[in-house]
Design a protein around this motif. Structure first.
Motif, mmCIF file in Angstrom:
data_model
loop_
_atom_site.group_PDB
_atom_site.id
_atom_site.type_symbol
_atom_site.label_atom_id
_atom_site.label_comp_id
_atom_site.label_asym_id
_atom_site.label_seq_id
_atom_site.Cartn_x
_atom_site.Cartn_y
_atom_site.Cartn_z
ATOM 1 N N TYR A 1 -5.042 -5.291 -4.666
ATOM 2 C CA TYR A 1 -4.295 -6.032 -3.648
ATOM 3 C C TYR A 1 -2.787 -5.828 -3.804
ATOM 4 C CZ TYR A 1 -2.835 -9.651 -6.991
ATOM 5 O OH TYR A 1 -2.251 -10.314 -8.037
ATOM 6 N N GLN A 2 -2.325 -5.691 -5.053
ATOM 7 C CA GLN A 2 -0.893 -5.482 -5.290
ATOM 8 C C GLN A 2 -0.449 -4.104 -4.803
ATOM 9 O OE1 GLN A 2 0.357 -6.317 -9.299
ATOM 10 N NE2 GLN A 2 2.406 -5.502 -8.985
ATOM 11 N N ILE A 3 -1.307 -3.112 -5.001
ATOM 12 C CA ILE A 3 -0.988 -1.758 -4.531
ATOM 13 C C ILE A 3 -0.921 -1.733 -3.011
ATOM 14 C CG2 ILE A 3 -1.765 0.638 -4.466
ATOM 15 C CD1 ILE A 3 -3.112 0.136 -7.174
ATOM 16 N N TYR A 4 -1.862 -2.421 -2.354
ATOM 17 C CA TYR A 4 -1.833 -2.483 -0.892
ATOM 18 C C TYR A 4 -0.551 -3.148 -0.393
ATOM 19 C CZ TYR A 4 -6.716 -0.996 -0.419
ATOM 20 O OH TYR A 4 -7.883 -0.281 -0.434
ATOM 21 N N LEU A 5 -0.114 -4.205 -1.080
ATOM 22 C CA LEU A 5 1.119 -4.878 -0.705
ATOM 23 C C LEU A 5 2.310 -3.920 -0.779
ATOM 24 C CD1 LEU A 5 0.778 -8.375 -2.436
ATOM 25 C CD2 LEU A 5 0.807 -7.909 0.012
ATOM 26 N N GLU A 6 2.345 -3.110 -1.839
ATOM 27 C CA GLU A 6 3.442 -2.154 -1.992
ATOM 28 C C GLU A 6 3.376 -1.054 -0.941
ATOM 29 O OE1 GLU A 6 3.969 -0.662 -5.936
ATOM 30 O OE2 GLU A 6 3.510 -2.584 -6.880
ATOM 31 N N ILE A 7 2.156 -0.654 -0.560
ATOM 32 C CA ILE A 7 2.006 0.400 0.447
ATOM 33 C C ILE A 7 2.554 -0.053 1.798
ATOM 34 C CG2 ILE A 7 0.326 1.712 1.820
ATOM 35 C CD1 ILE A 7 -1.442 1.801 -0.705
ATOM 36 N N PHE A 8 2.176 -1.265 2.203
ATOM 37 C CA PHE A 8 2.538 -1.748 3.540
ATOM 38 C C PHE A 8 3.821 -2.579 3.555
ATOM 39 C CE2 PHE A 8 -2.113 -1.190 3.691
ATOM 40 C CZ PHE A 8 -2.187 -0.275 4.740
#
Length: 246
Positions: A123-130
């Motif tokens: 979930y943290q990686i997705y936050l950084e992506i978007f």
């Protein structure tokens, strides 16, 4: 003159051939210089790590030393012994405390990752992506590279290239999405190729439009001093003369 014929059995002939072969091998071995194999180590490796908690820096360091180890044919045992040569600062202090936990070379690599670049939850990686879309100043190569690096951190190769393209395409600057239709690209390579063409055309267009403006500026002529580069109102000579008159 009479000719003497020597008769030999098959076994005797084979024994003679074997003795000649052994003698030739022995002679060649004694004549050839001894080959000395140097023992590989990290002594001449220029890669260093200071302990920064940065995923990209950690992966770059690991990739570099693993490649160096393979090229120099350094054994896993010798690589583990010489690993301390590559640390400095906080990393050196950290290694002194945990080196006993590393029984193998693989253990050492795992410890480096666990301490300085722990796995982020998805979930943290997705936050950084978007979290951030492409700005006007960011080149498409840089932007796509950054987003793909984040996608690579997701566990178990979670998405195929088609899905990853959907993610990144939606974050592109509108000037790219206007010119590149999503259904027209099937890979990141195609996206980058089209994006570079857009950037090149935009740059050329800006230069064309900027040319006449720069030329017009240079053709300005002051009606007071008759010099180019400024107007009557901007003329320092006129202002200076006016000041002296006062």
């Amino acid at each position: 003159m009479a000719t003497t014929v020597v008769q030999m059995t098959t076994e005797q002939l084979q024994a003679l051939i074997e003795s000649v072969r052994l003698a030739a091998t022995s002679s060649a071995s004694s004549a050839a210089p001894a080959t000395v194999h140097s023992k590989g180590s990290f002594t001449n490796c220029t890669t260093r790590f200071g302990g920064q908690r940065d995923h990209d820096a950690v992966e770059e360091f690991i990739t570099s030393i693993v490649t160096y180890k393979e090229i120099e044919s350094i054994s896993a045992e010798d690589a583990l012994k010489g690993l301390s040569l590559l640390f400095y600062g906080m990393a050196s202090t950290w290694w002194q405390g945990v080196r006993k936990e590393a029984k193998t070379w693989a253990d050492a690599i795992s410890l480096i990752r666990e301490h300085f670049s722990p796995t982020k939850p998805a979930y943290q990686i997705y936050l950084e992506i978007f979290e951030e879309k492409q700005s006007d100043q960011t080149a498409i190569d840089t932007f796509v590279c950054q987003k793909r690096a984040l996608l690579a951190q997701l566990p178990d190769n979670r998405h195929d290239e088609e899905t990853e393209l959907d993610f990144v395409y939606g974050l592109l600057n509108i000037k790219y999405r206007k010119a590149i239709l999503r259904q027209d690209i099937k890979s990141f390579r195609e996206l980058l190729e089209n994006g570079r063409i857009i950037e090149h055309n935009n740059l050329e267009s800006e230069e064309v439009h900027a040319g006449p403006v720069r030329g017009a500026k240079n053709t300005k002529r002051c009606t007071h001093c008759n010099f180019r580069g400024h107007t009557f109102e901007e003329c320092r000579k006129r202002k200076s003369a006016r000041g002296n008159d006062n």
